[in-house]
Write an enzyme that holds these catalytic residues in place. Structure first.
Site, PDB file in Angstrom:
ATOM      1  N   SER A  19     -47.640  40.291  14.232  1.00 17.06           N
ATOM      2  CA  SER A  19     -47.213  41.234  15.274  1.00 17.06           C
ATOM      3  C   SER A  19     -48.376  42.016  15.907  1.00 17.06           C
ATOM      4  CB  SER A  19     -46.155  42.191  14.724  1.00 17.06           C
ATOM      5  OG  SER A  19     -45.003  41.457  14.421  1.00 17.06           O
ATOM      6  N   LYS A  68     -34.686  46.142   7.273  1.00 24.02           N
ATOM      7  CA  LYS A  68     -33.944  46.224   8.540  1.00 24.02           C
ATOM      8  C   LYS A  68     -32.623  47.000   8.412  1.00 24.02           C
ATOM      9  CE  LYS A  68     -35.967  42.082  10.557  1.00 24.02           C
ATOM     10  NZ  LYS A  68     -35.777  40.752  11.120  1.00 24.02           N
ATOM     11  N   GLY A 129     -26.830  29.927   6.466  1.00 26.32           N
ATOM     12  CA  GLY A 129     -27.329  31.203   5.948  1.00 26.32           C
ATOM     13  C   GLY A 129     -26.488  32.364   6.449  1.00 26.32           C
ATOM     14  N   GLY A 131     -27.701  35.789   5.630  1.00 24.63           N
ATOM     15  CA  GLY A 131     -28.511  36.960   5.273  1.00 24.63           C
ATOM     16  C   GLY A 131     -28.822  37.787   6.506  1.00 24.63           C
ATOM     17  N   ALA A 133     -31.180  37.631   8.753  1.00 20.60           N
ATOM     18  CA  ALA A 133     -31.534  36.935   9.996  1.00 20.60           C
ATOM     19  C   ALA A 133     -30.267  36.431  10.692  1.00 20.60           C
ATOM     20  CB  ALA A 133     -32.481  35.784   9.695  1.00 20.60           C
ATOM     21  N   ASN A 153     -22.720  29.047   4.072  1.00 20.43           N
ATOM     22  CA  ASN A 153     -23.627  29.763   3.160  1.00 20.43           C
ATOM     23  C   ASN A 153     -23.279  29.452   1.716  1.00 20.43           C
ATOM     24  OD1 ASN A 153     -25.855  31.605   2.967  1.00 20.43           O
ATOM     25  ND2 ASN A 153     -24.459  33.097   2.067  1.00 20.43           N
ATOM     26  N   ARG A 154     -24.319  29.440   0.842  1.00 22.15           N
ATOM     27  CA  ARG A 154     -24.091  29.200  -0.597  1.00 22.15           C
ATOM     28  C   ARG A 154     -23.108  30.227  -1.127  1.00 22.15           C
ATOM     29  NH1 ARG A 154     -30.176  29.154  -2.825  1.00 22.15           N
ATOM     30  NH2 ARG A 154     -29.777  31.346  -2.346  1.00 22.15           N
ATOM     31  N   THR A 155     -23.376  31.497  -0.848  1.00 26.83           N
ATOM     32  CA  THR A 155     -22.461  32.556  -1.294  1.00 26.83           C
ATOM     33  C   THR A 155     -21.448  32.750  -0.170  1.00 26.83           C
ATOM     34  OG1 THR A 155     -24.402  33.552  -2.308  1.00 26.83           O
ATOM     35  CG2 THR A 155     -22.409  34.909  -2.245  1.00 26.83           C
ATOM     36  N   TYR A 228     -41.180  29.526  10.803  1.00 25.32           N
ATOM     37  CA  TYR A 228     -42.155  28.769  11.591  1.00 25.32           C
ATOM     38  C   TYR A 228     -43.359  28.460  10.707  1.00 25.32           C
ATOM     39  CZ  TYR A 228     -43.782  33.569  11.920  1.00 25.32           C
ATOM     40  OH  TYR A 228     -44.149  34.849  11.598  1.00 25.32           O
TER      41      TYR A 228
HETATM   42  P1  NDP Z   1     -32.263  36.851   3.439  1.00 27.97           P
HETATM   43  O1  NDP Z   1     -32.949  36.925   2.125  1.00 27.97           O
HETATM   44  O2  NDP Z   1     -31.574  38.052   3.981  1.00 27.97           O
HETATM   45  O3  NDP Z   1     -31.153  35.681   3.390  1.00 27.97           O
HETATM   46  C1  NDP Z   1     -31.473  34.418   2.907  1.00 27.97           C
HETATM   47  C2  NDP Z   1     -30.340  33.450   3.193  1.00 27.97           C
HETATM   48  O4  NDP Z   1     -30.795  32.132   2.877  1.00 27.97           O
HETATM   49  C3  NDP Z   1     -29.086  33.689   2.352  1.00 27.97           C
HETATM   50  O5  NDP Z   1     -27.964  33.395   3.156  1.00 27.97           O
HETATM   51  C4  NDP Z   1     -29.242  32.661   1.219  1.00 27.97           C
HETATM   52  O6  NDP Z   1     -28.005  32.236   0.670  1.00 27.97           O
HETATM   53  C5  NDP Z   1     -29.857  31.518   1.970  1.00 27.97           C
HETATM   54  N1  NDP Z   1     -30.649  30.568   1.145  1.00 27.97           N
HETATM   55  C6  NDP Z   1     -31.801  30.801   0.486  1.00 27.97           C
HETATM   56  N2  NDP Z   1     -32.249  29.659  -0.086  1.00 27.97           N
HETATM   57  C7  NDP Z   1     -31.352  28.688   0.218  1.00 27.97           C
HETATM   58  C8  NDP Z   1     -31.250  27.284  -0.076  1.00 27.97           C
HETATM   59  N3  NDP Z   1     -32.168  26.678  -0.810  1.00 27.97           N
HETATM   60  N4  NDP Z   1     -30.203  26.598   0.406  1.00 27.97           N
HETATM   61  C9  NDP Z   1     -29.254  27.221   1.171  1.00 27.97           C
HETATM   62  N5  NDP Z   1     -29.290  28.539   1.488  1.00 27.97           N
HETATM   63  C10 NDP Z   1     -30.319  29.251   1.014  1.00 27.97           C
HETATM   64  O7  NDP Z   1     -33.380  36.308   4.457  1.00 27.97           O
HETATM   65  P2  NDP Z   1     -33.424  36.551   6.034  1.00 27.97           P
HETATM   66  O8  NDP Z   1     -32.061  36.292   6.542  1.00 27.97           O
HETATM   67  O9  NDP Z   1     -34.076  37.828   6.342  1.00 27.97           O
HETATM   68  O10 NDP Z   1     -34.456  35.400   6.544  1.00 27.97           O
HETATM   69  C11 NDP Z   1     -34.072  34.041   6.626  1.00 27.97           C
HETATM   70  C12 NDP Z   1     -35.172  33.229   7.312  1.00 27.97           C
HETATM   71  O11 NDP Z   1     -35.332  33.629   8.661  1.00 27.97           O
HETATM   72  C13 NDP Z   1     -36.552  33.380   6.671  1.00 27.97           C
HETATM   73  O12 NDP Z   1     -37.149  32.103   6.608  1.00 27.97           O
HETATM   74  C14 NDP Z   1     -37.312  34.264   7.651  1.00 27.97           C
HETATM   75  O13 NDP Z   1     -38.701  33.990   7.629  1.00 27.97           O
HETATM   76  C15 NDP Z   1     -36.706  33.812   8.982  1.00 27.97           C
HETATM   77  N6  NDP Z   1     -36.810  34.809  10.062  1.00 27.97           N
HETATM   78  C16 NDP Z   1     -37.513  34.465  11.192  1.00 27.97           C
HETATM   79  C17 NDP Z   1     -37.606  35.347  12.248  1.00 27.97           C
HETATM   80  C18 NDP Z   1     -38.369  34.945  13.473  1.00 27.97           C
HETATM   81  O14 NDP Z   1     -38.652  35.818  14.321  1.00 27.97           O
HETATM   82  N7  NDP Z   1     -38.696  33.683  13.651  1.00 27.97           N
HETATM   83  C19 NDP Z   1     -36.985  36.686  12.202  1.00 27.97           C
HETATM   84  C20 NDP Z   1     -36.243  36.931  10.981  1.00 27.97           C
HETATM   85  C21 NDP Z   1     -36.187  36.020   9.956  1.00 27.97           C
HETATM   86  P3  NDP Z   1     -27.225  33.160  -0.422  1.00 27.97           P
HETATM   87  O15 NDP Z   1     -26.605  34.267   0.361  1.00 27.97           O
HETATM   88  O16 NDP Z   1     -26.235  32.258  -1.008  1.00 27.97           O
HETATM   89  O17 NDP Z   1     -28.285  33.609  -1.397  1.00 27.97           O
END
Ligand code: NDP
Length: 280
Positions: A19, A68, A129, A131, A133, A153-155, A228
């Protein structure tokens, strides 16, 4: 004593953040030099970190993992997307009040529509997913009038929570919003078809893959990984091996969300083409 304005990105970890480079590039475009720092905030002390930033004449901050949601709870006022997402990636301080926006979703839309020429109207979208994002992008995706948005989503309970949060907006945009478990998606008796799959899970961070059936992939679709990297992410690599050619990662989203934050703070929307090329 008069302090010069400061900007920054608050997170933990933060060393990897691009950033400062992006915002310095934007500032240069309008002949400004911006004081934009990486701010490492202790995991248990975001409120204090923000207060100390404001006391040093902090006027604008980006917020990244894992703060966030906390940032949203500390704002005096939230934009519509930030309020729906319950998460803020852009803080603006005006007259000692804290305003929260979420430019992640609009940033993704800019990247999809204007850089990659993907129109979302009437499209069927799968989001992997549920989470932070995913929360940040669903509102903006629904605002483009897709035919449907499905969250896997897994959960599963977290996907259900997101459906409940965005249900009214989906109805208003006449889009169907649903969630699925990976077991349902992998049911051999069911065939699901999507125009766009967005990996909003953190699977690629660890080189893992979400459990997707291979019959989900076809040559006409687009796939987007929010993560990325200089090489194809593990998810995009897998998609390519299964006949998908329109493969995009989240670098464009990163640059576009930063441009929208910059516009909120300084009133000018910078050009993103050059910095995107430089970082690519
Ligand atoms: P969180 O930790 O909040 O959420 C992670 C999510 O990924 C959960 O839904 C989790 O499932 C799921 N997950 C993790 N591992 C696996 C797997 N092996 N198989 C299936 N599902 C999986 O992370 P964020 O939401 O903050 O970030 C997610 C991604 O987005 C990251 O890679 C981050 O770098 C990217 N990102 C990119 C941005 C950009 O500007 N390009 C901005 C914001 C994020 P469960 O709930 O079941 O645990």
């Amino acid at each position: 004593m008069h302090l010069s304005p400061i900007y920054g990105v608050m997170g933990n970890p933060i060393a990897h953040s691009k950033s400062p480079l992006i915002h310095a590039h934007f500032a240069q475009q309008i002949g400004l030099s911006i004081n934009y720092a990486k701010i490492l905030v202790p995991l248990d002390d975001f409120a204090h970190g923000l207060r100390s930033f404001i006391n040093k004449n902090g006027l604008g901050a980006n917020v990244t993992t894992p703060f966030k949601e906390q940032a949203a709870s500390l704002c005096d006022d939230l934009s519509e997307f930030a309020s729906l997402a319950g998460a803020v990636n852009t803080l603006s301080i005006k007259e000692n009040k804290i305003y929260g926006d979420n430019t992640d979703g609009p940033g993704l839309i800019c990247d999809l529509k204007y850089r990659h020429k993907i129109n979302l109207k009437d499209k069927k979208i799968l989001i992997i997913g549920a989470g932070g994002a995913a929360r940040g992008i669903i509102g903006a995706l629904l605002s483009e009038y897709p035919q449907s948005v499905t969250i896997v989503n897994r959960t599963l309970s977290k996907a259900h929570d997101l459906c409940a949060v965005f249900n009214d907006l989906a109805q208003h945009k006449q889009a169907s919003l649903a969630c699925l478990s990976f077991e349902q998606l992998n049911n051999p008796d069911q065939k699901y078809t999507y125009d766009l799959i967005i990996n909003a899970s953190s699977s690629s961070l660890h080189g893992d893959l979400p459990k997707l059936p291979v019959n989900l992939f076809h040559a006409d679709m687009s796939v987007y990984d929010l993560m990325y990297s200089s090489d194809l992410t593990s998810f995009l690599q897998f998609c390519r091996e299964h006949n998908v050619h329109k493969l995009y990662d989240g670098l464009g989203m990163l640059v576009e969300q930063a441009a929208l934050s910059f516009e909120i703070w300084l009133g000018v929307k910078p050009d993103t083409a050059e910095i995107y090329k430089l970082l690519r």
